[in-house]
Design a protein around this motif. Structure first.
Motif, PDB file in Angstrom:
ATOM      1  N   GLN A 126      -8.308  15.933  -3.530  1.00  0.00           N
ATOM      2  CA  GLN A 126      -7.703  14.652  -3.177  1.00  0.00           C
ATOM      3  C   GLN A 126      -6.644  14.863  -2.092  1.00  0.00           C
ATOM      4  O   GLN A 126      -5.843  15.800  -2.174  1.00  0.00           O
ATOM      5  CB  GLN A 126      -7.042  14.010  -4.408  1.00  0.00           C
ATOM      6  CG  GLN A 126      -7.971  13.809  -5.586  1.00  0.00           C
ATOM      7  CD  GLN A 126      -9.023  12.755  -5.324  1.00  0.00           C
ATOM      8  OE1 GLN A 126      -8.843  11.870  -4.492  1.00  0.00           O
ATOM      9  NE2 GLN A 126     -10.129  12.830  -6.060  1.00  0.00           N
ATOM     10  N   THR A 127      -6.631  14.001  -1.088  1.00  0.00           N
ATOM     11  CA  THR A 127      -5.654  14.127  -0.005  1.00  0.00           C
ATOM     12  C   THR A 127      -4.521  13.107  -0.107  1.00  0.00           C
ATOM     13  O   THR A 127      -3.474  13.280   0.526  1.00  0.00           O
ATOM     14  CB  THR A 127      -6.335  13.965   1.362  1.00  0.00           C
ATOM     15  OG1 THR A 127      -6.941  12.663   1.434  1.00  0.00           O
ATOM     16  CG2 THR A 127      -7.412  15.030   1.551  1.00  0.00           C
ATOM     17  N   THR A 128      -4.732  12.048  -0.867  1.00  0.00           N
ATOM     18  CA  THR A 128      -3.701  11.027  -1.047  1.00  0.00           C
ATOM     19  C   THR A 128      -3.766  10.485  -2.471  1.00  0.00           C
ATOM     20  O   THR A 128      -4.789  10.603  -3.151  1.00  0.00           O
ATOM     21  CB  THR A 128      -3.881   9.835  -0.078  1.00  0.00           C
ATOM     22  OG1 THR A 128      -5.174   9.244  -0.296  1.00  0.00           O
ATOM     23  CG2 THR A 128      -3.744  10.272   1.367  1.00  0.00           C
ATOM     24  N   PHE A 129      -2.664   9.892  -2.894  1.00  0.00           N
ATOM     25  CA  PHE A 129      -2.638   9.136  -4.142  1.00  0.00           C
ATOM     26  C   PHE A 129      -2.136   7.735  -3.833  1.00  0.00           C
ATOM     27  O   PHE A 129      -1.050   7.571  -3.273  1.00  0.00           O
ATOM     28  CB  PHE A 129      -1.718   9.788  -5.180  1.00  0.00           C
ATOM     29  CG  PHE A 129      -1.479   8.921  -6.384  1.00  0.00           C
ATOM     30  CD1 PHE A 129      -2.468   8.765  -7.347  1.00  0.00           C
ATOM     31  CD2 PHE A 129      -0.278   8.239  -6.541  1.00  0.00           C
ATOM     32  CE1 PHE A 129      -2.257   7.952  -8.449  1.00  0.00           C
ATOM     33  CE2 PHE A 129      -0.057   7.421  -7.637  1.00  0.00           C
ATOM     34  CZ  PHE A 129      -1.049   7.282  -8.599  1.00  0.00           C
ATOM     35  N   GLU A 130      -2.953   6.742  -4.169  1.00  0.00           N
ATOM     36  CA  GLU A 130      -2.583   5.344  -3.974  1.00  0.00           C
ATOM     37  C   GLU A 130      -2.492   4.670  -5.337  1.00  0.00           C
ATOM     38  O   GLU A 130      -3.481   4.642  -6.077  1.00  0.00           O
ATOM     39  CB  GLU A 130      -3.621   4.620  -3.113  1.00  0.00           C
ATOM     40  CG  GLU A 130      -3.752   5.160  -1.701  1.00  0.00           C
ATOM     41  CD  GLU A 130      -2.551   4.834  -0.834  1.00  0.00           C
ATOM     42  OE1 GLU A 130      -1.783   3.918  -1.201  1.00  0.00           O
ATOM     43  OE2 GLU A 130      -2.376   5.506   0.200  1.00  0.00           O
ATOM     44  N   PRO A 131      -1.328   4.145  -5.709  1.00  0.00           N
ATOM     45  CA  PRO A 131      -1.219   3.467  -7.002  1.00  0.00           C
ATOM     46  C   PRO A 131      -2.219   2.317  -7.106  1.00  0.00           C
ATOM     47  O   PRO A 131      -2.370   1.534  -6.164  1.00  0.00           O
ATOM     48  CB  PRO A 131       0.224   2.938  -6.997  1.00  0.00           C
ATOM     49  CG  PRO A 131       0.950   3.826  -6.041  1.00  0.00           C
ATOM     50  CD  PRO A 131      -0.044   4.181  -4.986  1.00  0.00           C
ATOM     51  N   ASP A 132      -2.899   2.248  -8.233  1.00  0.00           N
ATOM     52  CA  ASP A 132      -3.906   1.209  -8.464  1.00  0.00           C
ATOM     53  C   ASP A 132      -3.683   0.617  -9.854  1.00  0.00           C
ATOM     54  O   ASP A 132      -3.840   1.322 -10.847  1.00  0.00           O
ATOM     55  CB  ASP A 132      -5.307   1.816  -8.366  1.00  0.00           C
ATOM     56  CG  ASP A 132      -6.414   0.779  -8.534  1.00  0.00           C
ATOM     57  OD1 ASP A 132      -6.134  -0.427  -8.297  1.00  0.00           O
ATOM     58  OD2 ASP A 132      -7.526   1.163  -8.920  1.00  0.00           O
ATOM     59  N   PRO A 133      -3.271  -0.655  -9.932  1.00  0.00           N
ATOM     60  CA  PRO A 133      -3.074  -1.610  -8.845  1.00  0.00           C
ATOM     61  C   PRO A 133      -1.836  -1.281  -8.009  1.00  0.00           C
ATOM     62  O   PRO A 133      -1.023  -0.451  -8.426  1.00  0.00           O
ATOM     63  CB  PRO A 133      -2.897  -2.944  -9.584  1.00  0.00           C
ATOM     64  CG  PRO A 133      -2.310  -2.542 -10.905  1.00  0.00           C
ATOM     65  CD  PRO A 133      -2.979  -1.243 -11.257  1.00  0.00           C
ATOM     66  N   PRO A 134      -1.688  -1.939  -6.843  1.00  0.00           N
ATOM     67  CA  PRO A 134      -0.504  -1.705  -6.015  1.00  0.00           C
ATOM     68  C   PRO A 134       0.788  -1.977  -6.782  1.00  0.00           C
ATOM     69  O   PRO A 134       0.795  -2.708  -7.779  1.00  0.00           O
ATOM     70  CB  PRO A 134      -0.681  -2.691  -4.852  1.00  0.00           C
ATOM     71  CG  PRO A 134      -2.157  -2.943  -4.799  1.00  0.00           C
ATOM     72  CD  PRO A 134      -2.632  -2.888  -6.218  1.00  0.00           C
ATOM     73  N   LEU A 135       1.881  -1.387  -6.319  1.00  0.00           N
ATOM     74  CA  LEU A 135       3.160  -1.563  -6.986  1.00  0.00           C
ATOM     75  C   LEU A 135       3.554  -3.028  -7.039  1.00  0.00           C
ATOM     76  O   LEU A 135       3.404  -3.771  -6.064  1.00  0.00           O
ATOM     77  CB  LEU A 135       4.247  -0.771  -6.251  1.00  0.00           C
ATOM     78  CG  LEU A 135       4.055   0.749  -6.167  1.00  0.00           C
ATOM     79  CD1 LEU A 135       5.233   1.371  -5.430  1.00  0.00           C
ATOM     80  CD2 LEU A 135       3.881   1.365  -7.533  1.00  0.00           C
ATOM     81  N   ASN A 136       4.049  -3.442  -8.195  1.00  0.00           N
ATOM     82  CA  ASN A 136       4.502  -4.824  -8.363  1.00  0.00           C
ATOM     83  C   ASN A 136       5.957  -4.953  -7.895  1.00  0.00           C
ATOM     84  O   ASN A 136       6.603  -3.944  -7.559  1.00  0.00           O
ATOM     85  CB  ASN A 136       4.324  -5.273  -9.814  1.00  0.00           C
ATOM     86  CG  ASN A 136       5.132  -4.438 -10.796  1.00  0.00           C
ATOM     87  OD1 ASN A 136       6.279  -4.077 -10.531  1.00  0.00           O
ATOM     88  ND2 ASN A 136       4.540  -4.119 -11.944  1.00  0.00           N
ATOM     89  N   ALA A 152       7.370   9.368  -4.549  1.00  0.00           N
ATOM     90  CA  ALA A 152       6.813   9.724  -5.858  1.00  0.00           C
ATOM     91  C   ALA A 152       5.308   9.973  -5.818  1.00  0.00           C
ATOM     92  O   ALA A 152       4.751  10.540  -6.769  1.00  0.00           O
ATOM     93  CB  ALA A 152       7.136   8.635  -6.876  1.00  0.00           C
ATOM     94  N   GLU A 153       4.623   9.543  -4.748  1.00  0.00           N
ATOM     95  CA  GLU A 153       3.182   9.802  -4.668  1.00  0.00           C
ATOM     96  C   GLU A 153       2.886  11.275  -4.370  1.00  0.00           C
ATOM     97  O   GLU A 153       1.840  11.794  -4.774  1.00  0.00           O
ATOM     98  CB  GLU A 153       2.538   8.929  -3.577  1.00  0.00           C
ATOM     99  CG  GLU A 153       2.443   7.450  -3.927  1.00  0.00           C
ATOM    100  CD  GLU A 153       3.716   6.693  -3.586  1.00  0.00           C
ATOM    101  OE1 GLU A 153       4.690   7.351  -3.151  1.00  0.00           O
ATOM    102  OE2 GLU A 153       3.746   5.462  -3.770  1.00  0.00           O
ATOM    103  N   ILE A 154       3.801  11.952  -3.678  1.00  0.00           N
ATOM    104  CA  ILE A 154       3.556  13.351  -3.313  1.00  0.00           C
ATOM    105  C   ILE A 154       3.349  14.234  -4.538  1.00  0.00           C
ATOM    106  O   ILE A 154       2.401  15.038  -4.582  1.00  0.00           O
ATOM    107  CB  ILE A 154       4.687  13.886  -2.415  1.00  0.00           C
ATOM    108  CG1 ILE A 154       4.692  13.160  -1.060  1.00  0.00           C
ATOM    109  CG2 ILE A 154       4.546  15.397  -2.207  1.00  0.00           C
ATOM    110  CD1 ILE A 154       5.840  13.566  -0.144  1.00  0.00           C
ATOM    111  N   PRO A 155       4.209  14.156  -5.572  1.00  0.00           N
ATOM    112  CA  PRO A 155       4.001  15.027  -6.730  1.00  0.00           C
ATOM    113  C   PRO A 155       2.689  14.794  -7.474  1.00  0.00           C
ATOM    114  O   PRO A 155       2.282  15.659  -8.261  1.00  0.00           O
ATOM    115  CB  PRO A 155       5.203  14.695  -7.636  1.00  0.00           C
ATOM    116  CG  PRO A 155       6.235  14.162  -6.724  1.00  0.00           C
ATOM    117  CD  PRO A 155       5.479  13.425  -5.663  1.00  0.00           C
TER     118      PRO A 155
END
Length: 376
Positions: A126-136, A152-155
């Motif tokens: 994985q090269t990225t982490f995208e919160p799903d659903p997007p942040l509220n 916080a996505e980096i860790p």
């Protein structure tokens, strides 16, 4: 000077199908079954922080991206792996022994659920982490409360240790000065642990994707204090308010890659101890030099600047330790420095033989002998 030590070690896994287990294919409940089967040690508290989410209640807990509704109550958590944390020990040998025991028990329990540990410091696929659903809206407001919240996505892509050290008699000014010192010399320290040579399903042109991506946006070192007036404003943070009394005075080095051979953690803790005692090295920095970290991540000890600085910090630490018996733990680091190899070379060699990232990541644990008895 009396020292205390603690270790946090993040573990990645392959699932029962032999795939790298992460937020893309693993549910929180799958890792939680492992955690539930592991024991609780009531005597660990209050030195271990439990937190408000109810996740950190044991020596093992699920690392992930916590999700919130419209309050501090956690409603979900995307998992990345399992973290082991030790209690506070007066000796490095004691911390390593406990980590080894906890790791062996985790491996046994995880195997019953089809999970096998692998050695990496960055998600190899994985090269990225995208919160799903997007942040509220609440999560977006919460994100602004610290520099670390904003990254916080980096860790979610990285795996590595936090090595903690504290010492009686260090005043706050000295603690912060040591934090700045370790931040400055971080690019010379990290190659001793490099272990993330894979990116996006391929061999990367370097030895630590984790360092290349992480250190700069994220801290190299954090100093835990109990005086709000002494907090330093910086991006990323150098200081953090202690959340439990046991954290006060803790100097936590956060930038090393993960080590499959726990004897390297012993060496790295001794190296940090020597740098705490050293009074000769002049370099100080409040935030990590991102460009120099990326330079080190690519070339390791083959970079002349990194190599010279690594020799310098090793010599200063060894001199400061004098007749300290812990100096024996520096031997593996001396070997790496003299050969100009990083631990990542082992992973690269294994990959070139098998052609499989998964097999390369598994090999160190398949052949690993428990280091527990070495530290009795």
């Amino acid at each position: 000077m009396r020292f205390s030590y603690g270790i946090e070690h993040e573990v990645a896994f392959l699932n029962g199908e032999g795939r790298f287990a992460d937020f893309s294919n693993t549910q929180f409940s799958e890792f939680d079954r492992i955690i539930q089967a592991l024991p609780t040690f009531p005597g660990d508290y209050p030195q271990l922080r439990v937190g408000d989410a109810g996740i950190k209640v044991k020596r093992w807990y699920i690392e992930g991206f916590e999700r919130f509704a419209d309050s501090e109550d956690v409603v979900d958590c995307a998992p990345k792996g399992i973290e082991i944390r030790t209690t506070i020990h007066p000796t490095i040998a004691g911390a390593i022994a406990e980590l080894s025991e906890s790791f062996e028990l985790l491996c046994q329990v995880a195997a019953a659920s089809g999970f096998k540990p692998v050695w990496t410091s960055f998600n190899p696929f994985q090269t990225t982490f995208e919160p799903d659903p997007p942040l509220n809206p609440y999560e977006l407001r919460r994100r602004e409360t610290s520099p670390e919240m904003q990254t916080a996505e980096i860790p979610m892509l990285t795996y590595g240790p936090d090595l903690s050290i504290s010492a009686d008699g260090l005043v706050l000014d000295r603690q912060i000065d040591i934090g700045r010192k370790l931040t400055y010399y971080s690019p010379a320290l990290l190659p001793f642990s490099f272990s993330s040579p894979f990116f996006d399903g391929k061999l990367w042109d370097g030895y630590s994707v984790r360092t290349y991506v992480r250190t700069g946006p994220r801290p190299a070192c954090m100093v835990f204090i109990d005086d709000p007036a002494r907090m330093i404003e910086s991006y990323p943070s150098l200081t953090q308010m202690a959340r439990v009394p046991a954290e006060t005075g803790r100097i936590e080095f956060k930038a090393f890659d993960s080590c499959a051979d726990f004897s390297l953690y012993a060496g790295l803790l001794v190296l940090l101890k020597g740098l705490v005692l050293d009074e000769t090295l002049p370099g100080r920095a409040t935030v990590p030099d991102a460009a120099l970290h990326q330079q080190a991540a690519r070339a390791g000890f083959d970079d002349p600047q990194v190599l010279e600085s690594a020799h310098r910090v090793m010599e200063a630490a060894a001199a400061a330790l004098l007749d300290d018996d812990d100096r024996r733990f520096l031997a593996p680091l001396h070997g790496l420095l003299e050969s100009r190899r990083t631990p990542a070379h082992q992973l690269i060699d294994a990959f070139k033989v098998s052609g499989s990232i998964e097999k390369a990541l598994r090999q160190p644990y398949e052949t690993r002998e428990s280091s527990h008895d070495l530290y009795r």
